[in-house]
Design a protein around this motif. Structure first.
Motif, PDB file in Angstrom:
ATOM      1  N   ASP A 240       4.110  11.525   1.455  1.00 27.25           N
ATOM      2  CA  ASP A 240       3.132  12.609   1.279  1.00 27.25           C
ATOM      3  C   ASP A 240       3.415  13.763   2.237  1.00 27.25           C
ATOM      4  OD1 ASP A 240       0.429  10.233   0.737  1.00 27.25           O
ATOM      5  OD2 ASP A 240       1.848  11.128  -0.668  1.00 27.25           O
ATOM      6  N   ARG A 241       3.784  13.434   3.458  1.00 22.74           N
ATOM      7  CA  ARG A 241       4.075  14.498   4.429  1.00 22.74           C
ATOM      8  C   ARG A 241       5.323  15.280   4.036  1.00 22.74           C
ATOM      9  NH1 ARG A 241       2.720  12.717  10.632  1.00 22.74           N
ATOM     10  NH2 ARG A 241       0.765  11.622  10.257  1.00 22.74           N
TER      11      ARG A 241
ATOM     12  N   ARG B 261      12.655  12.932   0.434  1.00 25.19           N
ATOM     13  CA  ARG B 261      11.476  12.454  -0.302  1.00 25.19           C
ATOM     14  C   ARG B 261      11.908  11.712  -1.564  1.00 25.19           C
ATOM     15  NH1 ARG B 261       8.401  13.776  -4.585  1.00 25.19           N
ATOM     16  NH2 ARG B 261       6.196  13.126  -4.480  1.00 25.19           N
TER      17      ARG B 261
ATOM     18  N   GLY C 142       3.690   5.944   7.986  1.00 23.48           N
ATOM     19  CA  GLY C 142       3.327   5.283   6.734  1.00 23.48           C
ATOM     20  C   GLY C 142       3.156   6.236   5.576  1.00 23.48           C
ATOM     21  N   ASP C 143       2.721   7.454   5.852  1.00 20.05           N
ATOM     22  CA  ASP C 143       2.512   8.429   4.781  1.00 20.05           C
ATOM     23  C   ASP C 143       3.642   9.453   4.730  1.00 20.05           C
ATOM     24  OD1 ASP C 143       1.931   9.605   7.191  1.00 20.05           O
ATOM     25  OD2 ASP C 143       0.114  10.632   6.507  1.00 20.05           O
TER      26      ASP C 143
ATOM     27  N   ARG D 103       0.820  -1.212   0.000  1.00 21.66           N
ATOM     28  CA  ARG D 103       0.000   0.000   0.000  1.00 21.66           C
ATOM     29  C   ARG D 103       0.851   1.258   0.000  1.00 21.66           C
ATOM     30  NH1 ARG D 103      -4.731  -0.080   4.196  1.00 21.66           N
ATOM     31  NH2 ARG D 103      -5.174  -1.878   2.865  1.00 21.66           N
ATOM     32  N   VAL D 104       1.935   1.241   0.784  1.00 19.90           N
ATOM     33  CA  VAL D 104       2.768   2.452   0.868  1.00 19.90           C
ATOM     34  C   VAL D 104       4.158   2.241   0.292  1.00 19.90           C
ATOM     35  CG1 VAL D 104       1.526   3.338   2.861  1.00 19.90           C
ATOM     36  CG2 VAL D 104       3.506   1.870   3.220  1.00 19.90           C
TER      37      VAL D 104
ATOM     38  N   HIS E 278       3.306  -0.622  13.066  1.00 18.89           N
ATOM     39  CA  HIS E 278       2.438  -0.039  12.053  1.00 18.89           C
ATOM     40  C   HIS E 278       1.038  -0.642  12.056  1.00 18.89           C
ATOM     41  CE1 HIS E 278       5.869   2.022  10.365  1.00 18.89           C
ATOM     42  NE2 HIS E 278       6.502   0.897  10.081  1.00 18.89           N
TER      43      HIS E 278
ATOM     44  N   ARG F 249       6.885   0.176   1.177  1.00 20.13           N
ATOM     45  CA  ARG F 249       8.045   0.156   2.064  1.00 20.13           C
ATOM     46  C   ARG F 249       8.277  -1.259   2.561  1.00 20.13           C
ATOM     47  NH1 ARG F 249       5.123   3.197   7.056  1.00 20.13           N
ATOM     48  NH2 ARG F 249       3.556   1.601   7.481  1.00 20.13           N
TER      49      ARG F 249
END
Length: 603
Positions: A331-332, A358, A327-328, A30-31, A70, A33
Motif C-alpha cells: 500500500d505504501r 510493488r 507489513g503494509d 493478512r498481508v 512484526h 507475505r
C-alpha cells in the motif's frame, strides 16, 4: 501442516529447533507475505512476561541491519501455554556458517563488522543492549544485506555509555554466549562496573577478531579458563595471526576488547567510523571479495537534476521503504508511485523502480502489473539494469516453465537473459540460477503441461529431465540455502527421475538429503514416497537400513483407505530385502547386514 497461529500465520515448514523452541516458515494471511515464526513454551509466568517485554523492545527497532519483528503474543498449543514471535524471513548464511568455510575476504569482514556496528548503534540509541552478539546471530542475506538477529535476550535501560543493571535471570543464570561475553558480564556488573552497550562492543571485538583471523581472541576449552582469559589475559594482535592486515586494525581490536568498558570506543558510531577507515587502508595484495563486472551504465529517458531536493527526498523514501519492508509495504509503494508520478513523471527512473517493486510483491495475486511495467523498465532503465533483468526472468521464466503453450518458444529469450544475468549478478547469482532453472524446466516440458503425477512419466522423459536439471544441481547446492524451494524441487525431480530409470544409488543419495530422518518419513510422510525412498536405499546396497523402517510404514497402511495395493508392494519389497540380508549373512559370515549405502554416504 496447516496449523494457524492467531488465525493469521499458517505454519508451512519447520526450519529448526533450539533453546527458544521451534522456528517455522509461515505465511501471513493478512498481508500475504512469508515470515518466520518462533514458538516457545515458557516455564513460569515471569518468563512469559519477560519474553513479552523483550519482544516489545525488539519490535520497537527499525533499522536496515536489524531483523524486523512484526508481531508477538500468547497462544495455547497442544494443551500448553506458549508464546510466539513473528519476524521477517531471511534467506542467506549466518557468519558462523561463513566462518565454517574459512576466513572471509578482508573487504567483506570490514563491511560486515561495520553494519553490525550500525545495528548496535541504533539499538543503543533506543536504550537497548543486545547481550548476545556472536556470528550465529548475524545473517548475510542472499542480496548481501547484513542483519543482526535474536534480540530475544536484549534488555532496556543500558544505552550506549550509561545505565546499569546485571545480566542475571530470575534464577541467577548468566545469559549470553561465553566466548563473546565482556568481563563485566561474567561478573554480573559487580564492583560498580556497568553492563551497558559497551558490552556489545566487546562482543563485536570478539566477532571482528574471528572474521579477520578465523580465531577467537580467547579459546580455552574449560569454563574456568575461559573466564580467567576474559578477565585478565590480553588478546593477541590480529596482525600476529594473519599477515598483511591494515595497521589500524590492531588498536581497534585492542580497544574493543579492553577489560574496562571506559577504555573501549565511546559508542558504536566510532567503531563504524574506524572500520570504514580501515577499509580505506586495506593493504595491497590482500585477497579481494568475489565481485563481478558492474552493469553497463543506463540513463532514464526523463532527466531530473540529481541534487533536486524533492527528488532526493522521494528517493530516500523509496530506499527506506524497501529496506524496512513494513507489513503494509504494498500500500505504501502504491502511494509512493502516485507521488512520484505527480512530482517526477511516470517515465522517471525512480517512479519506474517503485512501480516495479510493488508489482513484484503482488505478482502471486496478479502477474499483469509486472508484465505492464516491463516495457517501461526497458525503455527507462535499460535492458542491463538489475531490476529489468530480474523482472524479465520472472515474467519470461514463469511463462516458459508453467504457462500455456510450448515452453520451448521462450528458449532464445531465456538464454539471452542468462548471459545478461551472469554479467550483472554473477554465475551463482540467484537471478542467474533462477533463469537457468526456468530454461531447464521449459525445455523439458516442451508442449506438455508440467508433470503433475510424476508416476506417469516415461523413462525417456526422465532421462531428458536428468540431462537438463542435473548440471544445474551442484550450482544450486553451492548458492542456495538447504530449504530453498527451487533446490528442493530440483532434488525431488532428479531423485524421482533416477528412480524411474533404475539408478537406485543416484536416487538414494538425493533421497538421503531430502529425507534425513527415515523414521519420520516412514511414520508420518507420504506413504508412496516413503516406499520409494526405502526401496531405493535397499536396492542401492543397504537393505538393512531399509528394513529397519519398513515395519513402521507397514503398521500405518491398514489405517489408510485405498492402500491395499501399496501394502502388498511394501510387503513384497520387505520380503526381497530380508532374503538379500540372509544371503549376505551366509556369504560373509558376519551375522548381519553391513549398511553399505550408509557407509557410502557417510551415515
Amino acid at each position: 501442516m496447516g496449523e494457524l497461529i492467531e488465525n493469521r500465520y499458517a505454519l508451512e515448514e519447520l526450519l529448526g529447533r533450539g533453546g527458544f523452541g521451534e522456528v517455522w516458515r509461515a505465511e501471513d494471511g493478512r498481508v500475504g507475505r512469508s515470515v518466520a515464526v518462533k514458538i516457545g513454551h515458557p516455564q513460569t509466568p515471569e518468563e512469559t512476561r519477560r519474553f513479552e517485554r523483550e519482544a516489545s523492545l525488539a519490535g520497537s527497532l527499525a533499522h536496515p541491519n536489524i531483523a524486523t519483528v512484526h508481531d508477538f503474543g500468547r497462544i495455547e498449543r497442544d494443551g500448553r501455554a506458549a508464546v510466539f514471535l513473528v519476524m521477517e524471513l531471511l534467506r542467506g548464511r549466518s557468519l558462523a556458517d561463513v566462518l565454517a568455510d574459512g576466513v572471509p575476504p578482508l573487504a567483506d569482514a570490514l563491511e560486515w563488522a561495520g553494519r553490525i556496528a550500525d545495528a548496535l548503534g541504533a539499538a543503543h540509541a533506543a536504550g537497548i543492549v543486545h547481550r548476545d552478539v556472536k556470528p550465529a546471530n548475524v545473517m548475510v542475506t542472499e542480496t548481501g544485506a547484513v542483519k543482526v538477529l535474536d534480540f530475544g535476550i536484549a534488555k532496556a535501560g543500558g544505552g550506549g555509555g550509561g545505565g546499569g543493571g546485571t545480566d542475571l535471570t530470575g534464577t541467577g543464570m548468566v545469559i549470553g554466549s561465553f566466548p563473546y561475553m565482556a568481563p563485566e558480564r561474567w561478573t554480573g556488573g559487580a564492583n560498580g562496573v556497568p553492563v551497558d552497550g559497551r558490552a556489545d562492543l566487546y562482543a563485536l571485538g570478539c566477532v571482528l577478531m574471528e572474521l579477520l583471523t578465523g580465531a577467537r581472541p580467547f579459546a580455552a576449552g574449560e569454563m574456568h579458563e575461559l573466564l580467567a582469559q576474559h578477565l585478565t589475559a590480553e588478546p593477541p594482535a590480529p596482525s600476529s595471526l594473519r599477515a598483511g592486515l591494515p595497521a589500524v586494525l590492531d588498536p581497534l581490536v585492542r580497544d574493543l576488547l579492553a577489560k574496562d568498558p571506559r577504555d573501549r570506543p565511546a559508542d558504536a558510531a566510532e567503531v563504524s567510523r574506524r572500520l570504514a577507515e580501515a577499509a580505506r587502508h586495506e593493504a595491497p595484495g590482500q585477497p579481494a571479495a568475489v565481485s563481478y563486472p558492474p552493469p553497463p551504465q543506463y540513463a532514464p529517458t526523463v532527466h531530473t537534476a540529481a541534487d533536486d531536493a524533492v527528488r532526493l527526498m522521494l528517493e530516500r523514501r523509496l530506499t527506506q521503504l524497501l529496506e524496512d519492508s513494513p507489513g503494509d509495504v504494498v500500500d505504501r509503494l502504491a502511494v509512493l508511485v502516485d507521488d512520484l508520478t505527480e512530482e517526477l513523471g511516470a517515465q522517471d527512473a525512480i517512479t519506474v523502480r517503485a512501480a516495479y517493486h510493488r508489482a513484484m510483491r503482488i505478482r502471486r495475486r496478479s502477474t499483469s502489473d509486472l508484465e505492464r511495467i516491463l516495457p517501461r523498465m526497458v525503455r527507462v532503465l535499460g535492458l542491463e539494469h538489475p531490476d529489468t533483468i530480474t523482472a524479465r526472468v520472472t515474467c519470461v521464466g514463469e511463462a516458459a516453465a508453467f504457462g500455456p503453450g510450448d515452453g520451448r518458444r521462450h528458449e532464445e529469450e531465456l538464454r539471452e537473459l542468462i548471459v545478461q544475468a551472469e554479467r550483472v549478478f554473477g554465475t551463482h547469482g540467484l537471478v542467474t540460477l533462477t533463469a537457468r532453472y526456468h530454461l531447464a524446466s521449459a525445455m523439458h516440458r516442451g508442449a506438455r503441461d508440467r508433470d503433475g503425477q510424476w508416476d506417469a512419466r516415461s523413462r525417456e522423459r526422465a532421462e531428458s529431465e536428468r540431462a537438463r536439471l542435473g548440471p544445474l544441481l551442484p550450482d544450486l547446492e553451492w548458492a542456495l540455502t538447504a530449504d530453498d524451494p527451487v533446490l528442493l524441487d530440483v532434488r525431488r525431480r532428479l531423485a524421482h527421475d533416477a528412480w524411474l530409470v533404475g539408478d537406485f544409488a543416484g536416487a538414494a543419495e538425493l533421497y538421503w538429503r531430502l529425507f534425513p530422518d527415515l523414521a519420520e518419513l516412514a511414520e508420518h510422510g507420504d506413504p508412496e514416497v516413503a516406499h520409494r525412498v526405502l526401496r531405493c536405499i535397499g536396492e542401492a546396497g543397504d537393505p538393512g537400513s531399509a528394513l529397519a523402517h519398513m515395519d513402521l510404514l507397514l503398521h500405518r497402511l491398514p489405517f489408510l483407505s485405498g492402500s491395499q495395493w501399496l501394502a502388498q508392494e511394501v510387503s513384497d519389497t520387505r520380503a526381497a530385502f530380508r532374503r538379500d540380508v540372509r544371503e549376505r549373512r551366509r556369504a560373509d559370515g558376519t551375522g548381519g547386514a553391513d549398511g553399505g549405502l550408509s557407509r557410502l554416504f557417510g551415515r
